[in-house]
Write a protein that holds these residues in place. Structure first.
Motif, PDB file in Angstrom:
ATOM      1  N   THR A 176     -29.813  34.737  33.026  1.00 17.86           N
ATOM      2  CA  THR A 176     -29.451  36.094  33.428  1.00 17.86           C
ATOM      3  C   THR A 176     -28.074  36.510  32.938  1.00 17.86           C
ATOM      4  N   GLY A 177     -27.306  35.571  32.377  1.00 19.68           N
ATOM      5  CA  GLY A 177     -25.971  35.893  31.903  1.00 19.68           C
ATOM      6  C   GLY A 177     -24.885  35.705  32.924  1.00 19.68           C
ATOM      7  N   GLU A 178     -25.239  35.234  34.123  1.00 17.74           N
ATOM      8  CA  GLU A 178     -24.215  34.948  35.122  1.00 17.74           C
ATOM      9  C   GLU A 178     -23.321  33.803  34.642  1.00 17.74           C
ATOM     10  N   LEU A 179     -23.913  32.900  33.871  1.00 19.89           N
ATOM     11  CA  LEU A 179     -23.176  31.805  33.255  1.00 19.89           C
ATOM     12  C   LEU A 179     -23.292  31.895  31.741  1.00 19.89           C
ATOM     13  N   ASP A 180     -22.223  31.480  31.053  1.00 17.86           N
ATOM     14  CA  ASP A 180     -22.263  31.384  29.591  1.00 17.86           C
ATOM     15  C   ASP A 180     -22.665  29.992  29.132  1.00 17.86           C
ATOM     16  N   GLY A 181     -22.637  29.044  30.063  1.00 18.79           N
ATOM     17  CA  GLY A 181     -23.017  27.692  29.706  1.00 18.79           C
ATOM     18  C   GLY A 181     -22.657  26.710  30.797  1.00 18.79           C
ATOM     19  N   VAL A 182     -22.776  25.440  30.461  1.00 13.40           N
ATOM     20  CA  VAL A 182     -22.470  24.366  31.396  1.00 13.40           C
ATOM     21  C   VAL A 182     -21.575  23.330  30.708  1.00 13.40           C
ATOM     22  N   ALA A 183     -20.711  22.706  31.488  1.00 13.87           N
ATOM     23  CA  ALA A 183     -19.939  21.542  31.032  1.00 13.87           C
ATOM     24  C   ALA A 183     -20.090  20.513  32.152  1.00 13.87           C
ATOM     25  N   TRP A 184     -21.302  20.011  32.251  1.00 11.82           N
ATOM     26  CA  TRP A 184     -21.687  19.207  33.418  1.00 11.82           C
ATOM     27  C   TRP A 184     -22.331  17.892  33.022  1.00 11.82           C
ATOM     28  N   SER A 185     -22.607  17.714  31.723  1.00 11.38           N
ATOM     29  CA  SER A 185     -23.396  16.546  31.336  1.00 11.38           C
ATOM     30  C   SER A 185     -23.323  16.320  29.838  1.00 11.38           C
ATOM     31  N   GLY A 186     -24.077  15.330  29.390  1.00 14.52           N
ATOM     32  CA  GLY A 186     -24.315  15.130  27.982  1.00 14.52           C
ATOM     33  C   GLY A 186     -25.634  15.761  27.581  1.00 14.52           C
ATOM     34  N   ILE A 187     -26.059  15.512  26.376  1.00 14.68           N
ATOM     35  CA  ILE A 187     -27.249  16.169  25.855  1.00 14.68           C
ATOM     36  C   ILE A 187     -28.536  15.624  26.481  1.00 14.68           C
ATOM     37  N   THR A 188     -28.514  14.379  26.943  1.00 11.08           N
ATOM     38  CA  THR A 188     -29.703  13.808  27.586  1.00 11.08           C
ATOM     39  C   THR A 188     -30.090  14.616  28.813  1.00 11.08           C
ATOM     40  N   GLU A 189     -29.106  14.933  29.637  1.00  5.57           N
ATOM     41  CA  GLU A 189     -29.398  15.736  30.827  1.00  5.57           C
ATOM     42  C   GLU A 189     -29.751  17.168  30.458  1.00  5.57           C
ATOM     43  N   ASP A 190     -29.117  17.703  29.427  1.00  2.74           N
ATOM     44  CA  ASP A 190     -29.454  19.067  29.019  1.00  2.74           C
ATOM     45  C   ASP A 190     -30.953  19.190  28.731  1.00  2.74           C
ATOM     46  N   TYR A 191     -31.508  18.180  28.067  1.00  2.60           N
ATOM     47  CA  TYR A 191     -32.942  18.189  27.773  1.00  2.60           C
ATOM     48  C   TYR A 191     -33.771  17.874  29.017  1.00  2.60           C
ATOM     49  N   THR A 192     -33.318  16.923  29.805  1.00  2.00           N
ATOM     50  CA  THR A 192     -34.103  16.452  30.943  1.00  2.00           C
ATOM     51  C   THR A 192     -34.272  17.517  32.008  1.00  2.00           C
ATOM     52  N   VAL A 193     -33.208  18.265  32.292  1.00  2.50           N
ATOM     53  CA  VAL A 193     -33.256  19.210  33.410  1.00  2.50           C
ATOM     54  C   VAL A 193     -33.596  20.637  32.981  1.00  2.50           C
ATOM     55  N   GLY A 194     -33.724  20.889  31.678  1.00  2.00           N
ATOM     56  CA  GLY A 194     -34.123  22.212  31.221  1.00  2.00           C
ATOM     57  C   GLY A 194     -33.025  23.089  30.682  1.00  2.00           C
ATOM     58  N   TRP A 195     -31.785  22.617  30.722  1.00  2.63           N
ATOM     59  CA  TRP A 195     -30.687  23.460  30.243  1.00  2.63           C
ATOM     60  C   TRP A 195     -30.737  23.639  28.733  1.00  2.63           C
ATOM     61  N   ALA A 196     -31.311  22.695  28.019  1.00  4.09           N
ATOM     62  CA  ALA A 196     -31.454  22.856  26.563  1.00  4.09           C
ATOM     63  C   ALA A 196     -32.422  23.976  26.215  1.00  4.09           C
ATOM     64  N   ASP A 197     -33.229  24.399  27.169  1.00  5.60           N
ATOM     65  CA  ASP A 197     -34.175  25.495  26.939  1.00  5.60           C
ATOM     66  C   ASP A 197     -33.516  26.864  27.058  1.00  5.60           C
ATOM     67  N   VAL A 198     -32.329  26.915  27.674  1.00  5.06           N
ATOM     68  CA  VAL A 198     -31.680  28.213  27.906  1.00  5.06           C
ATOM     69  C   VAL A 198     -30.315  28.312  27.224  1.00  5.06           C
ATOM     70  N   THR A 199     -29.856  27.218  26.589  1.00  3.66           N
ATOM     71  CA  THR A 199     -28.623  27.257  25.798  1.00  3.66           C
ATOM     72  C   THR A 199     -28.973  26.973  24.344  1.00  3.66           C
ATOM     73  N   ASP A 200     -28.106  27.400  23.442  1.00  4.12           N
ATOM     74  CA  ASP A 200     -28.407  27.298  22.007  1.00  4.12           C
ATOM     75  C   ASP A 200     -27.493  26.352  21.243  1.00  4.12           C
TER      76      ASP A 200
END
Length: 317
Positions: A176-200
């Motif tokens: 929704t644009g409330e966030l520009d991104g995350v600095a919470w993990s490495g790339i493994t978690e980005d893929y595992t939890v779905g954040w890689a689907d909404v960040t580029d």
């Protein structure tokens, strides 16, 4: 039968890796004498209230970092991602087992009372995953980012706007644009939890080489356990730490090289050196807050000096 309720910092998809195998193994090994019921992020209480809930017995145990659960100790600032203190995940168990951090954490939580610190382990490194590419420090200016409390405090020095939201809301907040991104993990978690689907984009520079997380328990509930059940749970925690060592280490490399959902970007070394210099100043700020904090910072400095002197493969630069 003894029953515990344990809440993790992780949502269901991530918990399948970082905690559920250990809980399942413990429940089987306990052979009907005890069962741990697992709850996910914010399921019983918000993550920021986990310490108090555990202290007053609302829940029996927690897996998280002390920073996120607002533990009232002077070492909590080092939980999660303390800026640029760690290079690799193996740094964490060495620091806690061989450089005295374990004794310091036990000391700090014993003074607070009501909560027993049990074990520390390493998770993944901390990277930015964002909608827009990050090629320089200037690109961080004004970015609204979900991150950990201390990491957010540090990143504000570079114009980042830390945002606190429930873990399960992050994916939608990026969409929704409330966030520009995350600095919470490495790339493994980005893929595992779905954040890689909404960040580029994935920034290869990391804020820390590993996340310091812990297992805790209500002090009375822990003391009530017979020795053999305490031993089984300690073994289960160790198995969880071991699993994460190779799951993250292999996952980070595999997804950087073969992942298809995010493009990699890098801030040049000479510019990133500004971040490293600010981290040293930040360490000094934290060291000034208490005698115990100064001891921890001193250990970080000593450890990193030893690793640098040891050279390859401990440190490459």
């Amino acid at each position: 039968m003894i029953r515990w309720r344990l809440q993790t910092y992780a949502g269901p998809a991530l918990a399948e890796h970082v905690i559920k195998p250990a809980v399942d193994a413990f429940n089987q090994a306990a052979n009907g004498e005890m069962e741990i019921e697992l709850f996910f992020a914010d399921q019983l209480v918000p993550t920021g209230e986990l310490f108090r809930a555990m202290q007053n017995g609302t829940i029996d145990a927690v897996q998280s970092d002390d920073d996120s659960i607002a533990a009232p100790t002077d070492v909590s600032v080092f939980g999660g991602y303390f800026p640029l203190a760690l290079r690799y995940s193996l740094d964490v168990p060495v620091l806690f087992s061989q450089y005295g951090l374990g004794e310091i954490w036990d000391e700090a939580y014993s003074e607070v009372g009501g909560v027993k610190w049990l074990s520390a382990g390493a998770w993944d490194p901390c990277h930015f995953a964002t909608k827009d590419p990050i090629h320089s420090l200037a690109d961080l200016e004004g970015k609204r980012v979900f991150t950990f409390p201390t990491a957010g405090r540090f990143l504000q020095k570079f114009g980042v706007v830390p945002v606190t939201l429930p873990w399960e809301d992050i994916e939608v907040a990026v969409q929704t644009g409330e966030l520009d991104g995350v600095a919470w993990s490495g790339i493994t978690e980005d893929y595992t939890v779905g954040w890689a689907d909404v960040t580029d984009y994935f920034l290869t520079n990391n804020i820390s080489g590993a996340w310091i997380g812990h297992f805790f328990a209500n002090e009375d509930r822990w003391n009530e356990l017979p020795d053999h059940l305490q031993t089984i749970w300690r073994l289960a925690m160790d198995s969880s730490h071991y699993y994460r060592q190779y799951w993250y280490w292999g996952g980070e490399a595999h997804l950087r090289t073969q992942g298809t959902k995010m493009s990699l970007t890098t801030i040049p070394d000479d510019e990133w050196a500004q971040v490293e210099a600010e981290a040293v100043k930040f360490w000094d700020e934290i060291a000034a807050t208490s005698e115990r904090a100064a001891r921890v910072v001193g250990i970080f400095r000593q450890y990193n000096e030893v690793m640098a002197q040891a050279g390859k493969p401990y440190r490459y630069s």
